[in-house]
Design a protein around this motif. Structure first.
Motif, PDB file in Angstrom:
ATOM      1  N   PHE A 161       6.421  12.767  -6.791  1.00 57.28           N
ATOM      2  CA  PHE A 161       6.362  11.710  -5.782  1.00 57.28           C
ATOM      3  C   PHE A 161       6.570  10.334  -6.433  1.00 57.28           C
ATOM      4  O   PHE A 161       6.453  10.182  -7.644  1.00 57.28           O
ATOM      5  CB  PHE A 161       5.000  11.721  -5.078  1.00 57.28           C
ATOM      6  CG  PHE A 161       4.759  12.941  -4.231  1.00 57.28           C
ATOM      7  CD1 PHE A 161       5.193  12.988  -2.918  1.00 57.28           C
ATOM      8  CD2 PHE A 161       4.097  14.047  -4.755  1.00 57.28           C
ATOM      9  CE1 PHE A 161       4.975  14.114  -2.134  1.00 57.28           C
ATOM     10  CE2 PHE A 161       3.877  15.182  -3.979  1.00 57.28           C
ATOM     11  CZ  PHE A 161       4.312  15.212  -2.670  1.00 57.28           C
ATOM     12  N   ALA A 162       6.837   9.354  -5.601  1.00 59.70           N
ATOM     13  CA  ALA A 162       6.940   7.960  -6.050  1.00 59.70           C
ATOM     14  C   ALA A 162       5.703   7.219  -5.557  1.00 59.70           C
ATOM     15  O   ALA A 162       5.587   6.927  -4.365  1.00 59.70           O
ATOM     16  CB  ALA A 162       8.203   7.313  -5.492  1.00 59.70           C
ATOM     17  N   PRO A 163       4.735   6.941  -6.447  1.00 62.98           N
ATOM     18  CA  PRO A 163       3.522   6.251  -5.999  1.00 62.98           C
ATOM     19  C   PRO A 163       3.765   4.766  -5.757  1.00 62.98           C
ATOM     20  O   PRO A 163       4.479   4.115  -6.509  1.00 62.98           O
ATOM     21  CB  PRO A 163       2.553   6.462  -7.166  1.00 62.98           C
ATOM     22  CG  PRO A 163       3.420   6.663  -8.366  1.00 62.98           C
ATOM     23  CD  PRO A 163       4.699   7.278  -7.880  1.00 62.98           C
ATOM     24  N   VAL A 164       3.177   4.250  -4.689  1.00 59.01           N
ATOM     25  CA  VAL A 164       3.240   2.816  -4.388  1.00 59.01           C
ATOM     26  C   VAL A 164       1.801   2.324  -4.237  1.00 59.01           C
ATOM     27  O   VAL A 164       1.053   2.813  -3.390  1.00 59.01           O
ATOM     28  CB  VAL A 164       4.043   2.545  -3.102  1.00 59.01           C
ATOM     29  CG1 VAL A 164       3.936   1.077  -2.688  1.00 59.01           C
ATOM     30  CG2 VAL A 164       5.502   2.938  -3.287  1.00 59.01           C
ATOM     31  N   ASN A 165       1.417   1.365  -5.076  1.00 60.05           N
ATOM     32  CA  ASN A 165       0.051   0.829  -5.077  1.00 60.05           C
ATOM     33  C   ASN A 165      -0.068  -0.259  -4.007  1.00 60.05           C
ATOM     34  O   ASN A 165       0.601  -1.281  -4.073  1.00 60.05           O
ATOM     35  CB  ASN A 165      -0.263   0.264  -6.470  1.00 60.05           C
ATOM     36  CG  ASN A 165      -1.687  -0.241  -6.589  1.00 60.05           C
ATOM     37  OD1 ASN A 165      -2.444  -0.266  -5.610  1.00 60.05           O
ATOM     38  ND2 ASN A 165      -2.078  -0.650  -7.780  1.00 60.05           N
ATOM     39  N   LEU A 166      -0.933  -0.007  -3.024  1.00 61.94           N
ATOM     40  CA  LEU A 166      -1.139  -0.976  -1.938  1.00 61.94           C
ATOM     41  C   LEU A 166      -2.280  -1.953  -2.221  1.00 61.94           C
ATOM     42  O   LEU A 166      -2.566  -2.821  -1.403  1.00 61.94           O
ATOM     43  CB  LEU A 166      -1.440  -0.237  -0.630  1.00 61.94           C
ATOM     44  CG  LEU A 166      -0.328   0.655  -0.068  1.00 61.94           C
ATOM     45  CD1 LEU A 166      -0.819   1.362   1.190  1.00 61.94           C
ATOM     46  CD2 LEU A 166       0.936  -0.133   0.227  1.00 61.94           C
ATOM     47  N   GLY A 167      -2.976  -1.758  -3.365  1.00 61.16           N
ATOM     48  CA  GLY A 167      -4.088  -2.659  -3.685  1.00 61.16           C
ATOM     49  C   GLY A 167      -5.404  -2.155  -3.128  1.00 61.16           C
ATOM     50  O   GLY A 167      -5.638  -0.963  -3.005  1.00 61.16           O
ATOM     51  N   LYS A 168      -6.265  -3.093  -2.742  1.00 64.30           N
ATOM     52  CA  LYS A 168      -7.631  -2.727  -2.315  1.00 64.30           C
ATOM     53  C   LYS A 168      -7.648  -2.043  -0.953  1.00 64.30           C
ATOM     54  O   LYS A 168      -6.746  -2.221  -0.141  1.00 64.30           O
ATOM     55  CB  LYS A 168      -8.511  -3.980  -2.282  1.00 64.30           C
ATOM     56  CG  LYS A 168      -8.665  -4.582  -3.656  1.00 64.30           C
ATOM     57  CD  LYS A 168      -9.813  -5.556  -3.726  1.00 64.30           C
ATOM     58  CE  LYS A 168      -9.928  -6.024  -5.157  1.00 64.30           C
ATOM     59  NZ  LYS A 168     -11.192  -6.058  -5.716  1.00 64.30           N
ATOM     60  N   LEU A 169      -8.735  -1.302  -0.723  1.00 65.34           N
ATOM     61  CA  LEU A 169      -8.856  -0.509   0.501  1.00 65.34           C
ATOM     62  C   LEU A 169      -8.793  -1.360   1.765  1.00 65.34           C
ATOM     63  O   LEU A 169      -8.214  -0.957   2.765  1.00 65.34           O
ATOM     64  CB  LEU A 169     -10.164   0.293   0.482  1.00 65.34           C
ATOM     65  CG  LEU A 169     -10.288   1.353  -0.617  1.00 65.34           C
ATOM     66  CD1 LEU A 169     -11.697   1.929  -0.638  1.00 65.34           C
ATOM     67  CD2 LEU A 169      -9.255   2.460  -0.438  1.00 65.34           C
ATOM     68  N   ASN A 170      -9.402  -2.562   1.724  1.00 67.12           N
ATOM     69  CA  ASN A 170      -9.446  -3.386   2.942  1.00 67.12           C
ATOM     70  C   ASN A 170      -8.289  -4.382   3.007  1.00 67.12           C
ATOM     71  O   ASN A 170      -8.204  -5.197   3.917  1.00 67.12           O
ATOM     72  CB  ASN A 170     -10.787  -4.125   3.056  1.00 67.12           C
ATOM     73  CG  ASN A 170     -10.978  -5.149   1.952  1.00 67.12           C
ATOM     74  OD1 ASN A 170     -10.246  -5.145   0.955  1.00 67.12           O
ATOM     75  ND2 ASN A 170     -11.951  -6.020   2.104  1.00 67.12           N
ATOM     76  N   GLU A 171      -7.387  -4.303   2.014  1.00 68.60           N
ATOM     77  CA  GLU A 171      -6.211  -5.187   2.021  1.00 68.60           C
ATOM     78  C   GLU A 171      -4.988  -4.327   2.350  1.00 68.60           C
ATOM     79  O   GLU A 171      -4.845  -3.862   3.471  1.00 68.60           O
ATOM     80  CB  GLU A 171      -6.108  -5.914   0.672  1.00 68.60           C
ATOM     81  CG  GLU A 171      -7.268  -6.887   0.468  1.00 68.60           C
ATOM     82  CD  GLU A 171      -7.347  -7.474  -0.936  1.00 68.60           C
ATOM     83  OE1 GLU A 171      -6.503  -7.137  -1.796  1.00 68.60           O
ATOM     84  OE2 GLU A 171      -8.271  -8.271  -1.186  1.00 68.60           O
TER      85      GLU A 171
END
Length: 200
Positions: free
Chosen positions: A165-175
């Motif tokens: 897979f290609a992981p994409v980091n979205l940051g914090k849970l509430n952001e």
């Protein structure tokens, strides 16, 4: 690094197929005894091993492939989750926000697993899509990851890459993580988005 999938329904089996495709060992467990899971596990591949819940929880990285409301039951199986990384694949669709203390559902789950590092991931695709080969036409299917602990993302992103897979980091849970979390009866905008990333 050792891996386990807790829950062996459609999502759990889709994840097991991803491990089997790459010949990576993974333990699977559910509320059913291991011998009941054995036929399905063997059909998926030789690297998928059914074990008891207690044995599965010895793994370093644990996928929660269960219904959202079942997470407290799993959390009670260990007194201390120190050193564990939990990948929360659950979706709390239909759960009233007030039942989550106003938190994103994954932050609510994280409270139950005291001492563990929690990463939201592998939850935005349906089981049928998740089960298919993520490498397509020179690209890789995206999985979104988010966590309140930045260092927790790295090993999960590495695993996602190993699985194709290609992981994409979205940051914090509430952001950024809010984009892949249901709130009440509203899905996050990235849920069900089947995206691909070209290889660099």
């Amino acid at each position: 690094m050792s891996y386990a999938i807790v829950g062996f329904g459609k999502i759990g089996q889709a994840l097991a197929q991803a491990f089997a495709r790459k010949n990576i060992n993974v333990t699977v467990a559910s509320r059913r005894p291991p011998e009941e899971l054995a036929p399905q596990a063997q059909a998926i591949g030789p690297t998928v091993t059914p074990k008891s819940l207690q044995d599965a929880l010895r793994a370093d990285i644990i996928f929660l492939a269960i219904l959202f409301e079942q997470h407290p039951e799993v959390a009670k199986a260990m007194r201390n989750w120190q050193g564990k990384t939990i990948i929360d694949t659950t979706n709390a669709f239909g759960v009233p926000p007030e039942d989550l203390d106003g938190l994103p559902s994954s932050a609510f789950v994280a409270k139950a697993f005291d001492g563990a590092k929690l990463v939201k991931g592998f939850n935005h695709l349906g089981a049928g899509t998740l089960a298919t080969d993520p490498a397509v036409e020179g690209g890789h299917r995206v999985v979104f990851l988010s966590s309140d602990e930045e260092d927790a993302i790295v090993p999960v992103a590495n695993l996602a890459k190993q699985l194709g897979f290609a992981p994409v980091n979205l940051g914090k849970l509430n952001e950024g993580g809010a984009l892949v979390q249901a709130r009440g009866r509203t899905w996050g905008p990235l849920i069900f988005q089947d995206l691909f990333k070209k290889q660099q």
